[in-house]
Design a protein around this motif. Structure first.
Motif, PDB file in Angstrom:
ATOM      1  N   LEU A  84       5.328   3.893 -14.186  1.00 37.19           N
ATOM      2  CA  LEU A  84       4.546   4.029 -12.956  1.00 37.19           C
ATOM      3  C   LEU A  84       3.246   3.239 -13.049  1.00 37.19           C
ATOM      4  CD1 LEU A  84       5.112   7.794 -12.099  1.00 37.19           C
ATOM      5  CD2 LEU A  84       5.789   5.841 -10.692  1.00 37.19           C
ATOM      6  N   GLN A  85       2.608   3.268 -14.217  1.00 35.51           N
ATOM      7  CA  GLN A  85       1.370   2.500 -14.418  1.00 35.51           C
ATOM      8  C   GLN A  85       1.637   1.005 -14.244  1.00 35.51           C
ATOM      9  OE1 GLN A  85      -1.319   5.162 -14.385  1.00 35.51           O
ATOM     10  NE2 GLN A  85      -2.003   3.160 -15.003  1.00 35.51           N
ATOM     11  N   LEU A  86       2.751   0.525 -14.804  1.00 35.81           N
ATOM     12  CA  LEU A  86       3.113  -0.886 -14.674  1.00 35.81           C
ATOM     13  C   LEU A  86       3.346  -1.250 -13.205  1.00 35.81           C
ATOM     14  CD1 LEU A  86       5.511  -1.466 -17.715  1.00 35.81           C
ATOM     15  CD2 LEU A  86       3.271  -2.499 -17.337  1.00 35.81           C
ATOM     16  N   GLU A  87       4.024  -0.361 -12.483  1.00 34.33           N
ATOM     17  CA  GLU A  87       4.269  -0.598 -11.052  1.00 34.33           C
ATOM     18  C   GLU A  87       2.958  -0.659 -10.270  1.00 34.33           C
ATOM     19  OE1 GLU A  87       7.121  -1.298  -9.279  1.00 34.33           O
ATOM     20  OE2 GLU A  87       7.974  -1.528 -11.275  1.00 34.33           O
ATOM     21  N   MET A  88       2.011   0.203 -10.640  1.00 38.82           N
ATOM     22  CA  MET A  88       0.707   0.216  -9.972  1.00 38.82           C
ATOM     23  C   MET A  88      -0.041  -1.097 -10.244  1.00 38.82           C
ATOM     24  SD  MET A  88       0.221   3.074  -8.289  1.00 38.82           S
ATOM     25  CE  MET A  88      -1.485   3.516  -8.208  1.00 38.82           C
ATOM     26  N   GLU A  89       0.005  -1.576 -11.486  1.00 35.07           N
ATOM     27  CA  GLU A  89      -0.657  -2.839 -11.830  1.00 35.07           C
ATOM     28  C   GLU A  89      -0.037  -4.005 -11.070  1.00 35.07           C
ATOM     29  OE1 GLU A  89      -0.786  -3.378 -16.107  1.00 35.07           O
ATOM     30  OE2 GLU A  89      -1.565  -1.344 -16.356  1.00 35.07           O
ATOM     31  N   ARG A 103       0.837  -1.221   0.000  1.00 34.59           N
ATOM     32  CA  ARG A 103       0.000   0.000   0.000  1.00 34.59           C
ATOM     33  C   ARG A 103       0.863   1.260   0.000  1.00 34.59           C
ATOM     34  NH1 ARG A 103      -5.045  -1.380  -0.360  1.00 34.59           N
ATOM     35  NH2 ARG A 103      -5.864  -3.215   0.707  1.00 34.59           N
ATOM     36  N   GLU A 104       1.995   1.222   0.695  1.00 39.33           N
ATOM     37  CA  GLU A 104       2.913   2.373   0.691  1.00 39.33           C
ATOM     38  C   GLU A 104       3.495   2.591  -0.700  1.00 39.33           C
ATOM     39  OE1 GLU A 104       5.744   1.523   3.801  1.00 39.33           O
ATOM     40  OE2 GLU A 104       4.292   1.968   5.381  1.00 39.33           O
ATOM     41  N   ILE A 105       3.854   1.502  -1.365  1.00 35.36           N
ATOM     42  CA  ILE A 105       4.378   1.599  -2.732  1.00 35.36           C
ATOM     43  C   ILE A 105       3.311   2.173  -3.661  1.00 35.36           C
ATOM     44  CG2 ILE A 105       5.085   0.219  -4.748  1.00 35.36           C
ATOM     45  CD1 ILE A 105       6.531  -1.646  -2.696  1.00 35.36           C
ATOM     46  N   MET A 106       2.073   1.711  -3.509  1.00 33.90           N
ATOM     47  CA  MET A 106       0.977   2.208  -4.350  1.00 33.90           C
ATOM     48  C   MET A 106       0.751   3.707  -4.125  1.00 33.90           C
ATOM     49  SD  MET A 106      -1.749  -0.932  -4.188  1.00 33.90           S
ATOM     50  CE  MET A 106      -2.905  -0.320  -5.413  1.00 33.90           C
ATOM     51  N   ALA A 107       0.772   4.111  -2.860  1.00 33.22           N
ATOM     52  CA  ALA A 107       0.566   5.533  -2.539  1.00 33.22           C
ATOM     53  C   ALA A 107       1.693   6.381  -3.121  1.00 33.22           C
ATOM     54  CB  ALA A 107       0.470   5.716  -1.032  1.00 33.22           C
ATOM     55  N   SER A 108       2.900   5.899  -2.991  1.00 30.68           N
ATOM     56  CA  SER A 108       4.057   6.612  -3.524  1.00 30.68           C
ATOM     57  C   SER A 108       3.982   6.734  -5.040  1.00 30.68           C
ATOM     58  CB  SER A 108       5.336   5.872  -3.105  1.00 30.68           C
ATOM     59  OG  SER A 108       6.446   6.394  -3.774  1.00 30.68           O
ATOM     60  N   LYS A 167       1.256   6.548  -6.875  1.00 29.14           N
ATOM     61  CA  LYS A 167       0.121   7.403  -7.214  1.00 29.14           C
ATOM     62  C   LYS A 167       0.516   8.870  -7.104  1.00 29.14           C
ATOM     63  CE  LYS A 167      -4.821   7.589  -6.353  1.00 29.14           C
ATOM     64  NZ  LYS A 167      -5.930   7.065  -5.554  1.00 29.14           N
ATOM     65  N   LYS A 168       1.229   9.177  -6.025  1.00 29.93           N
ATOM     66  CA  LYS A 168       1.697  10.549  -5.815  1.00 29.93           C
ATOM     67  C   LYS A 168       2.640  10.961  -6.945  1.00 29.93           C
ATOM     68  CE  LYS A 168       3.881  13.387  -2.269  1.00 29.93           C
ATOM     69  NZ  LYS A 168       4.570  13.383  -0.980  1.00 29.93           N
ATOM     70  N   ALA A 169       3.559  10.069  -7.307  1.00 30.10           N
ATOM     71  CA  ALA A 169       4.504  10.357  -8.387  1.00 30.10           C
ATOM     72  C   ALA A 169       3.776  10.534  -9.718  1.00 30.10           C
ATOM     73  CB  ALA A 169       5.535   9.236  -8.493  1.00 30.10           C
ATOM     74  N   LEU A 170       2.749   9.722  -9.934  1.00 30.80           N
ATOM     75  CA  LEU A 170       1.974   9.794 -11.168  1.00 30.80           C
ATOM     76  C   LEU A 170       1.239  11.137 -11.254  1.00 30.80           C
ATOM     77  CD1 LEU A 170       1.515   7.845 -13.505  1.00 30.80           C
ATOM     78  CD2 LEU A 170      -0.535   7.027 -12.350  1.00 30.80           C
ATOM     79  N   LEU A 171       0.667  11.572 -10.144  1.00 32.41           N
ATOM     80  CA  LEU A 171      -0.059  12.840 -10.120  1.00 32.41           C
ATOM     81  C   LEU A 171       0.883  14.037 -10.251  1.00 32.41           C
ATOM     82  CD1 LEU A 171      -2.685  12.074  -7.334  1.00 32.41           C
ATOM     83  CD2 LEU A 171      -3.084  12.248  -9.802  1.00 32.41           C
ATOM     84  N   SER A 172       2.099  13.897  -9.738  1.00 33.84           N
ATOM     85  CA  SER A 172       3.025  15.035  -9.768  1.00 33.84           C
ATOM     86  C   SER A 172       3.803  15.123 -11.084  1.00 33.84           C
ATOM     87  CB  SER A 172       4.006  14.958  -8.594  1.00 33.84           C
ATOM     88  OG  SER A 172       4.881  13.870  -8.753  1.00 33.84           O
ATOM     89  N   GLU A 173       3.733  14.060 -11.894  1.00 31.44           N
ATOM     90  CA  GLU A 173       4.407  14.103 -13.199  1.00 31.44           C
ATOM     91  C   GLU A 173       3.705  15.140 -14.056  1.00 31.44           C
ATOM     92  OE1 GLU A 173       6.388  11.838 -15.648  1.00 31.44           O
ATOM     93  OE2 GLU A 173       7.434  10.996 -13.971  1.00 31.44           O
ATOM     94  N   THR A 174       4.441  16.114 -14.469  1.00 31.41           N
ATOM     95  CA  THR A 174       3.856  17.126 -15.353  1.00 31.41           C
ATOM     96  C   THR A 174       4.465  16.989 -16.734  1.00 31.41           C
ATOM     97  OG1 THR A 174       5.521  18.715 -14.635  1.00 31.41           O
ATOM     98  CG2 THR A 174       3.377  18.785 -13.522  1.00 31.41           C
TER      99      THR A 174
END
Length: 149
Positions: free
Chosen positions: A52-57, A23-28, A30-37
């Motif tokens: 990041l998407q692959l890591e989330m899956e 869950r910590e990895i997923m949160a991290s 997700k945060k990285a995905l949202l902050s990617e501009t």
């Protein structure tokens, strides 16, 4: 607390730690995905997002495995014993001690090593349904069951 209860507690702790880490990895991620501009690097940005998407899956699949482990643990009765090896059995053989629940590997309790294995592992499948004095063949060795709790 009996050895069986201590081993069961170790299984629960293992599952809790594993779930928390995922869950910590997923949160991290997700945060990285949202902050990617979107940057001028374009392709580099898209590659980063895809990774990041692959890591989330992958993390989602691991959470599903943790859920399965929780379901198995929920079915284990630590206070019941049986004359036949089944889920939750503590099996003493002439070679080693096994606890059939989920696969977490060797665990030490009271200076004794117990192999905490899944009933779907190769040796777990061989042990299921066996009784004291039964002999199984595993990795070219004969293993005799001496006690079941």
């Amino acid at each position: 607390m009996s050895v069986k209860e201590q081993l069961f507690k170790e299984c629960q702790l293992y599952v809790e730690k594993r779930e928390q880490t995922i869950r910590e990895i997923m949160a991290s991620n997700k945060k990285a995905l949202l902050s990617e501009t979107k940057s001028s690097a374009g392709d580099k940005h898209e590659t980063g997002r895809a990774m990041l998407q692959l890591e989330m899956e992958k993390a989602s699949q691991q959470i599903a495995v943790v859920q399965q482990m929780k379901e198995v643990l929920h079915r284990v009765k630590t206070t019941e014993s049986s004359e036949v090896v089944r889920l939750g059995s503590l099996v003493q053989t002439d070679k080693a001690r096994y606890y059939l629940t989920i696969s977490i590997g060797p665990v030490s309790v009271n200076d004794e090593t117990y192999f905490v294995i899944s009933s779907s592992s190769p040796i777990g499948k061989l042990l299921l349904g066996k009784q004291v004095k039964d002999v199984i063949q595993f990795n070219g060795q004969q293993i005799k069951i001496t006690q079941i709790d």
